[in-house]
Structure formats: C-alpha cells, structure tokens
Design a protein around this motif. Structure first.
Motif, PDB file in Angstrom:
ATOM      1  N   GLY A  10       1.083  -1.525  -0.428  1.00  0.00           N
ATOM      2  CA  GLY A  10       0.225  -0.101   0.281  1.00  0.00           C
ATOM      3  C   GLY A  10       0.915   1.192  -0.052  1.00  0.00           C
ATOM      4  N   SER A  41      -2.189  -3.682  -4.053  1.00  0.00           N
ATOM      5  CA  SER A  41      -2.629  -3.626  -2.853  1.00  0.00           C
ATOM      6  C   SER A  41      -2.828  -2.348  -2.822  1.00  0.00           C
ATOM      7  CB  SER A  41      -1.366  -3.514  -1.941  1.00  0.00           C
ATOM      8  OG  SER A  41      -0.759  -4.552  -0.876  1.00  0.00           O
ATOM      9  N   LYS A 424      -2.049  -7.206  11.067  1.00  0.00           N
ATOM     10  CA  LYS A 424      -1.831  -7.917   9.438  1.00  0.00           C
ATOM     11  C   LYS A 424      -2.250  -8.707   9.573  1.00  0.00           C
ATOM     12  CE  LYS A 424      -2.829  -2.800   7.229  1.00  0.00           C
ATOM     13  NZ  LYS A 424      -1.902  -1.619   6.530  1.00  0.00           N
TER      14      LYS A 424
END
Ligand code: ASP
Ligand code: MG
Length: 426
Positions: A10, A41, A424
């Motif tokens: 990300g 991502s 995560k």
C-alpha cells in the motif's frame, strides 16, 4: 528470460507519483529482458478507510458485503498501475483475482486459496505485456468475491509465482528487508540477509507484520524463494528460502511482538472429559483463530481455561463462549485486551538448551511478569502486559546479542500503530 512476480504494498502505491515510480521500475525490469507480473495492494490506507466506512453503517457487517467493499481498493491500484505503464510506452493489462483464476474457499474476509489457474496471465505475458494483478482477492467456486485476510496481497503474489513457476517473487514495501525486530521499536535492530521459511513462518505468525503468514506457508510448500526489498532503494533486501543444512543457524534470528490479541479466560469450568474439545470445537466451527491455550490445575473439580485470540474476533468469541458456558455450567468468561505477546524465534534453538530459561530470566530481571507461555521447536512466546511490550523486545534483543552498533532513528510507533501493524498479516 526470467519470469519475475513482484508485489507492491500500500505505501508503495499510495500516491499517483509513487504509482508512476513503481511503473518505471516495472518497465525497467521488462526492458532488461524479463517477463514481469506485478501484484498490487490498495493505495495507502484505503483498506482501513473502507473498513471504517463499513463500521459506520453496520457494527458487524456481513462478510460477503465486506469482501465486495474492500476488494475495490486493489482494483483502483491495478487500473492506475496499468495506465501508468502504458504512459511510459510499454503495454500492460490489469486483472482482478477472479479474472486470473484465483479460486478460494468460501470463507469471507479470510479465504484460503485452493487453486490458481493463471491462464490469462500466461497469455498476456506471451503478448509481451506487463501483467498487473489485484492482490488480496479471489473468487469462490460459487462465484462470490472473497478476500484473503489483511496483508493478503503477499499471498496472491507467492501463489501466482508458484503457479507460473516464476524465477523470483519479490515483495516490495517501504522497508528494505526483514529485521531482527521492528526497528521502530528496537532502534538497534539489524537487517537479515537470509532467513529460512520456518523462521519467517514463526515470525509472521507472531506478529512481525512483514509478510502475511499464509504467503510464507505457500512459499515453503512450493519452494518459492521470496525476496523482501524496498520500493525506494536498490538494496537486495532479505532472501527467504529453504534452510541450508550446511550452515549453522543462529540461536535467535529475530524477535516479534503482537498487541493485536486479547486473552480470554473461562472460569469455573467443570473438569470432566471432553470439555476442551467442546470449547475449542465450538470456536473452530465459528472460524475463530486461537493461539495460546492454557488449562489451569483444577480445584474441587473446577478449572480455568485461558487462550488468546485476535481482538478482531472477540465479538464472536464472546458469543460462542456465552453459549458454551451455559451448556457446560461454567462460571464466567473474562476478556483482557491489554496483553501483548512477545516471541523469540531461531532455528538454532533446537540444538541450544537454556534459551527459554534465558528469556524468562531476562524478563524477570527487568521486572516483567509473564502471564502465559507457549513454545514450538524454534520459538518461545510469552504473554505479558501490553504496556511492557517495547521494554521486553529491547531487553531480549540485547540479551540475545542481536543489537547492532547502528541506531535506527525514526519516529517511534504509538500503541495504536503497533496493534494495527500486528493485525495485518494474519
Ligand atoms: N489491502 C489489503 C490490506 O491492507 C491487502 C494487502 O495490503 O496486502 O490488508
Ligand atoms: Mg496493505
């Protein structure tokens, strides 16, 4: 010609500028004569934002709709990445997980990959295109969109690399490799050049947050070497591969910590045959992940059972345990979410006695109380008070001789950031 499967996290695709930077890197790899696949991502904190959005309309959103929602994040990045590549003058095509045949089971929000077809990827590569694939998502046999759990794009990349028999799987992120501990918590952490699948698996399972655990399992099962490296530098990073039998392994390779779990205690359970099976059977049926389990010595025919479970699953745990204690005639369920797990991991632990003792002693000398303990052949984990987690990681890092002479200087993480990090990758 090598086939390289890359994955960009990300942070690496957080802004249009970064997407262009990554596109240039992919084009360069292609022009060096490689076939290139890029798994992307969602941009920046998109997934977190989408989850927050869902919670604003429903405290406990249906898994299917969650997947419909969060899978859109990766779709945005993949299309933008393909456009950015085309703008530089190479051909690119983007695909969703479903389009490339990433077939999963039916478990929404934490689906497991059952099969990867990959035919469309192969075809597009033959057409000389850079192939961009949305990470984190797949499709079930009943044609429902599923997602692979937080950090799931890693697993998409490794699974694709295995299916395509890629030469390398490179996981790009904002860190330049795997460290002995998170340098934002232990400023004297060191970067590791290589690590075995087993060690990485334990570190990932214990909250290191570098790679999703499933991706490492996949890599080990299909012998896919993974290179974790930085999007922003040319550093070779850390190579994760099979252990070299000729090399002596470090006693301790790394320390991981996890503040994303809560401790649950069921008090006053009648100590009869089959209770553990009932409790944990019911939790398994509800798809709740359980980590450490401890059953206390019974007194007057009653006992206490404690276990840890992701905070994200606690609503479900309360529901299931509520029913179970009613059936068993147990007294109460108590949840403590101010705990942290700290783990030391190293393949050399197998052949070095006294490692666990040294860990406990170091914690004792630093006045840190241990709540629960669990071990595997290459890991020892303890549950402690969450407020002591940084102190514990640092003193263990020093005690096991992992300190580097260079001190990492960057903003330290807040408690909230620590919890998010560990959540995560599960
Ligand atoms: N975007 C998803 C997440 O934030 C998947 C990933 O980044 O790997 O968890
Ligand atoms: Mg991410």
């Amino acid at each position: 010609m090598a086939l390289i499967v890359t994955k960009f996290g990300g942070t690496s695709v957080a802004t249009p500028e970064r997407i262009k930077q990554v596109a240039a890197r992919l084009v360069k790899m292609k022009r060096e004569g490689n076939q290139v696949v890029a798994v992307v991502s969602a941009m920046g904190k998109t997934t977190d934002d989408l989850i927050k959005l869902a919670k604003q309309v429903n405290d406990n959103p249906p898994g299917r709709e969650m997947d419909m929602l969060v899978s859109t994040g990766e779709r945005i990045s993949m299309a933008l990445m393909a456009m950015a590549i085309e703008a530089i003058g190479e051909h690119a095509v983007s695909f969703t997980g479903s389009q490339v045949g990433i077939i999963t089971d039916e478990v929404h929000t934490k689906a497991k990959i059952r099969e990867v077809n990959g035919e469309r990827v192969r075809r597009a590569l033959r057409e000389d295109k850079i192939v961009v694939v949305a990470g984190f998502q797949g499709v079930s046999r009943s044609r429902e969109i599923t997602t692979l759990g937080r950090g799931g794009s890693d697993t998409t990349a490794v699974a694709l690399a295995a299916a395509l028999q890629a030469d390398e799987c490179m996981i790009f992120s904002d860190v330049d490799g795997v460290y002995t501990c998170d340098p934002r918590v232990v400023p004297r952490a060191r970067k590791l050049d290589t690590l075995s699948y087993e060690e990485m698996l334990e570190l990932a399972a214990c909250g290191s947050g570098i790679l999703q655990m499933r991706s490492v399992e996949f890599a080990r099962n299909y012998k896919v070497p993974i290179r974790c490296r930085s999007t922003f530098t040319d550093d070779p990073g850390t190579l994760i591969k099979e252990a070299d039998p000729n090399m002596e392994s470090a006693v301790i390779s790394g320390i991981a910590f996890d503040t994303s779990e809560a401790k649950v205690t069921i008090r006053g359970v009648p100590d009869t045959v089959g209770i553990a099976a009932q409790v944990f059977g019911a939790l398994a049926e509800a798809n709740v992940n359980i980590d450490m389990i401890i059953q206390n010595i019974s007194r007057d025919g009653y006992t206490d059972i404690s276990f840890t479970s992701p905070k994200a699953d606690i609503m479900k745990v309360r529901q299931v345990c509520g029913q179970v204690i009613a059936n068993l005639g147990a007294r109460e369920v108590v949840v403590d979410d101010t705990v942290a797990k700290v783990s030391i991991v190293g393949a050399g632990m197998k052949s070095s006695p006294g490692v666990a003792a040294k860990m406990f002693q170091t914690l004792a000398e630093n006045g840190i109380n241990i709540d629960l303990i669990s071990t595997s052949s290459i890991r020892t984990s303890v549950v402690i008070d969450a407020s002591k987690v940084q102190e514990a990681a640092r003193c263990l890092h020093t005690a096991f001789g992992l300190d580097s002479s260079v001190v990492f200087e960057e903003k330290q993480l807040s408690g909230e950031e620590l919890a998010a990090k560990a959540a995560k990758g599960r």
